[in-house]
Motif scaffolding. Structure first.
Motif, PDB file in Angstrom:
ATOM      1  N   TRP A  61      -5.299   0.603   9.058  1.00  0.00           N
ATOM      2  CA  TRP A  61      -4.437  -0.454   8.533  1.00  0.00           C
ATOM      3  C   TRP A  61      -3.128  -0.517   9.296  1.00  0.00           C
ATOM      4  O   TRP A  61      -2.503   0.502   9.575  1.00  0.00           O
ATOM      5  CB  TRP A  61      -4.136  -0.211   7.056  1.00  0.00           C
ATOM      6  N   TRP A  62      -2.699  -1.721   9.636  1.00  0.00           N
ATOM      7  CA  TRP A  62      -1.411  -1.957  10.284  1.00  0.00           C
ATOM      8  C   TRP A  62      -0.429  -2.317   9.169  1.00  0.00           C
ATOM      9  O   TRP A  62      -0.575  -3.335   8.504  1.00  0.00           O
ATOM     10  CB  TRP A  62      -1.533  -3.098  11.290  1.00  0.00           C
ATOM     11  N   LEU A  63       0.558  -1.448   8.935  1.00  0.00           N
ATOM     12  CA  LEU A  63       1.493  -1.608   7.828  1.00  0.00           C
ATOM     13  C   LEU A  63       2.873  -1.969   8.342  1.00  0.00           C
ATOM     14  O   LEU A  63       3.332  -1.412   9.341  1.00  0.00           O
ATOM     15  CB  LEU A  63       1.576  -0.310   7.015  1.00  0.00           C
ATOM     16  N   LEU A  64       3.534  -2.896   7.643  1.00  0.00           N
ATOM     17  CA  LEU A  64       4.872  -3.322   8.035  1.00  0.00           C
ATOM     18  C   LEU A  64       5.830  -3.186   6.865  1.00  0.00           C
ATOM     19  O   LEU A  64       5.448  -3.323   5.710  1.00  0.00           O
ATOM     20  CB  LEU A  64       4.852  -4.788   8.489  1.00  0.00           C
ATOM     21  N   GLY A  65       7.095  -2.943   7.182  1.00  0.00           N
ATOM     22  CA  GLY A  65       8.136  -2.864   6.165  1.00  0.00           C
ATOM     23  C   GLY A  65       8.718  -4.237   5.892  1.00  0.00           C
ATOM     24  O   GLY A  65       8.500  -5.199   6.642  1.00  0.00           O
ATOM     25  N   ASP A  66       9.492  -4.346   4.823  1.00  0.00           N
ATOM     26  CA  ASP A  66      10.098  -5.623   4.457  1.00  0.00           C
ATOM     27  C   ASP A  66      11.261  -6.008   5.358  1.00  0.00           C
ATOM     28  O   ASP A  66      11.554  -7.181   5.515  1.00  0.00           O
ATOM     29  CB  ASP A  66      10.583  -5.581   3.006  1.00  0.00           C
ATOM     30  N   ARG A  67      11.948  -5.039   5.915  1.00  0.00           N
ATOM     31  CA  ARG A  67      13.086  -5.305   6.802  1.00  0.00           C
ATOM     32  C   ARG A  67      12.748  -4.793   8.195  1.00  0.00           C
ATOM     33  O   ARG A  67      12.952  -3.619   8.505  1.00  0.00           O
ATOM     34  CB  ARG A  67      14.336  -4.621   6.278  1.00  0.00           C
TER      35      ARG A  67
ATOM     36  N   MET B 130       0.835  -1.177   0.000  1.00  0.00           N
ATOM     37  CA  MET B 130       0.000   0.000   0.000  1.00  0.00           C
ATOM     38  C   MET B 130       0.880   1.240   0.000  1.00  0.00           C
ATOM     39  O   MET B 130       1.965   1.233   0.565  1.00  0.00           O
ATOM     40  CB  MET B 130      -0.869   0.048   1.246  1.00  0.00           C
ATOM     41  N   VAL B 131       0.377   2.269  -0.611  1.00  0.00           N
ATOM     42  CA  VAL B 131       1.006   3.582  -0.530  1.00  0.00           C
ATOM     43  C   VAL B 131       0.149   4.357   0.467  1.00  0.00           C
ATOM     44  O   VAL B 131      -1.054   4.523   0.261  1.00  0.00           O
ATOM     45  CB  VAL B 131       1.035   4.291  -1.893  1.00  0.00           C
ATOM     46  N   ALA B 132       0.775   4.784   1.556  1.00  0.00           N
ATOM     47  CA  ALA B 132       0.006   5.419   2.625  1.00  0.00           C
ATOM     48  C   ALA B 132       0.729   6.635   3.179  1.00  0.00           C
ATOM     49  O   ALA B 132       1.945   6.744   3.081  1.00  0.00           O
ATOM     50  CB  ALA B 132      -0.251   4.415   3.741  1.00  0.00           C
ATOM     51  N   ARG B 133      -0.039   7.527   3.785  1.00  0.00           N
ATOM     52  CA  ARG B 133       0.504   8.706   4.447  1.00  0.00           C
ATOM     53  C   ARG B 133       0.399   8.495   5.956  1.00  0.00           C
ATOM     54  O   ARG B 133      -0.690   8.301   6.486  1.00  0.00           O
ATOM     55  CB  ARG B 133      -0.266   9.957   4.042  1.00  0.00           C
ATOM     56  N   PHE B 134       1.557   8.522   6.630  1.00  0.00           N
ATOM     57  CA  PHE B 134       1.560   8.400   8.084  1.00  0.00           C
ATOM     58  C   PHE B 134       1.155   9.735   8.714  1.00  0.00           C
ATOM     59  O   PHE B 134       1.088  10.762   8.032  1.00  0.00           O
ATOM     60  CB  PHE B 134       2.946   7.975   8.578  1.00  0.00           C
ATOM     61  N   ALA B 135       0.911   9.744  10.000  1.00  0.00           N
ATOM     62  CA  ALA B 135       0.429  10.935  10.704  1.00  0.00           C
ATOM     63  C   ALA B 135       1.375  12.124  10.584  1.00  0.00           C
ATOM     64  O   ALA B 135       0.942  13.271  10.583  1.00  0.00           O
ATOM     65  CB  ALA B 135       0.189  10.605  12.178  1.00  0.00           C
ATOM     66  N   ASP B 136       2.680  11.876  10.455  1.00  0.00           N
ATOM     67  CA  ASP B 136       3.646  12.977  10.358  1.00  0.00           C
ATOM     68  C   ASP B 136       3.771  13.519   8.930  1.00  0.00           C
ATOM     69  O   ASP B 136       4.572  14.414   8.673  1.00  0.00           O
ATOM     70  CB  ASP B 136       5.013  12.553  10.876  1.00  0.00           C
ATOM     71  N   GLY B 137       2.993  12.969   7.973  1.00  0.00           N
ATOM     72  CA  GLY B 137       3.012  13.440   6.593  1.00  0.00           C
ATOM     73  C   GLY B 137       3.889  12.623   5.664  1.00  0.00           C
ATOM     74  O   GLY B 137       3.892  12.839   4.459  1.00  0.00           O
ATOM     75  N   THR B 138       4.655  11.678   6.192  1.00  0.00           N
ATOM     76  CA  THR B 138       5.518  10.835   5.378  1.00  0.00           C
ATOM     77  C   THR B 138       4.679   9.903   4.512  1.00  0.00           C
ATOM     78  O   THR B 138       3.761   9.251   5.007  1.00  0.00           O
ATOM     79  CB  THR B 138       6.444   9.981   6.272  1.00  0.00           C
ATOM     80  N   VAL B 139       4.997   9.850   3.230  1.00  0.00           N
ATOM     81  CA  VAL B 139       4.320   8.927   2.312  1.00  0.00           C
ATOM     82  C   VAL B 139       5.273   7.769   2.059  1.00  0.00           C
ATOM     83  O   VAL B 139       6.442   7.977   1.734  1.00  0.00           O
ATOM     84  CB  VAL B 139       3.953   9.624   0.979  1.00  0.00           C
TER      85      VAL B 139
ATOM     86  N   ARG C 176       4.637  -0.231  13.690  1.00  0.00           N
ATOM     87  CA  ARG C 176       5.145  -0.536  15.037  1.00  0.00           C
ATOM     88  C   ARG C 176       5.658   0.728  15.720  1.00  0.00           C
ATOM     89  O   ARG C 176       5.638   0.834  16.933  1.00  0.00           O
ATOM     90  CB  ARG C 176       6.255  -1.576  14.971  1.00  0.00           C
ATOM     91  N   HIS C 177       6.097   1.696  14.912  1.00  0.00           N
ATOM     92  CA  HIS C 177       6.619   2.948  15.447  1.00  0.00           C
ATOM     93  C   HIS C 177       5.609   4.098  15.371  1.00  0.00           C
ATOM     94  O   HIS C 177       5.599   4.968  16.224  1.00  0.00           O
ATOM     95  CB  HIS C 177       7.869   3.363  14.663  1.00  0.00           C
ATOM     96  N   ARG C 178       4.772   4.099  14.319  1.00  0.00           N
ATOM     97  CA  ARG C 178       3.886   5.239  14.064  1.00  0.00           C
ATOM     98  C   ARG C 178       2.408   4.941  14.239  1.00  0.00           C
ATOM     99  O   ARG C 178       1.578   5.822  14.093  1.00  0.00           O
ATOM    100  CB  ARG C 178       4.128   5.753  12.655  1.00  0.00           C
TER     101      ARG C 178
END
Length: 72
Positions: free
Chosen positions: A23-29, A1-10, A37-39
């Motif tokens: 949605w709970w989003l996770l990175g590959d690494r 998914m392409v998403a915008r986090f609360a701090d504005g990061t896409v 987990r952080h945001r």
């Protein structure tokens, strides 16, 4: 998914599960990714697109040759 986090990061992240708060989003690494987990969860309104295929860079297949030890 392409998403915008609360701090504005896409970012492009893997959708792990849908929760009541979003949605709970996770990175590959996991050790190097900044993700839900952080945001925290991303609300449905901040999901910008859904990725269906990756064309470039082309995924690599690593095949390592089997090396046999020489016995004397």
């Amino acid at each position: 998914m392409v998403a915008r986090f609360a701090d504005g990061t896409v970012a492009v992240k893997r959708a792990h599960e849908r929760r009541p708060e979003g949605w709970w989003l996770l990175g590959d690494r996991p050790a190097a990714s900044t993700d839900s987990r952080h945001r925290g969860a991303v609300p449905e309104s901040d999901v910008l697109a859904v990725v269906v295929a990756r064309l470039w860079p082309r995924p690599r297949r690593r095949i390592r040759p089997v090396r046999r030890r020489r016995t004397v």
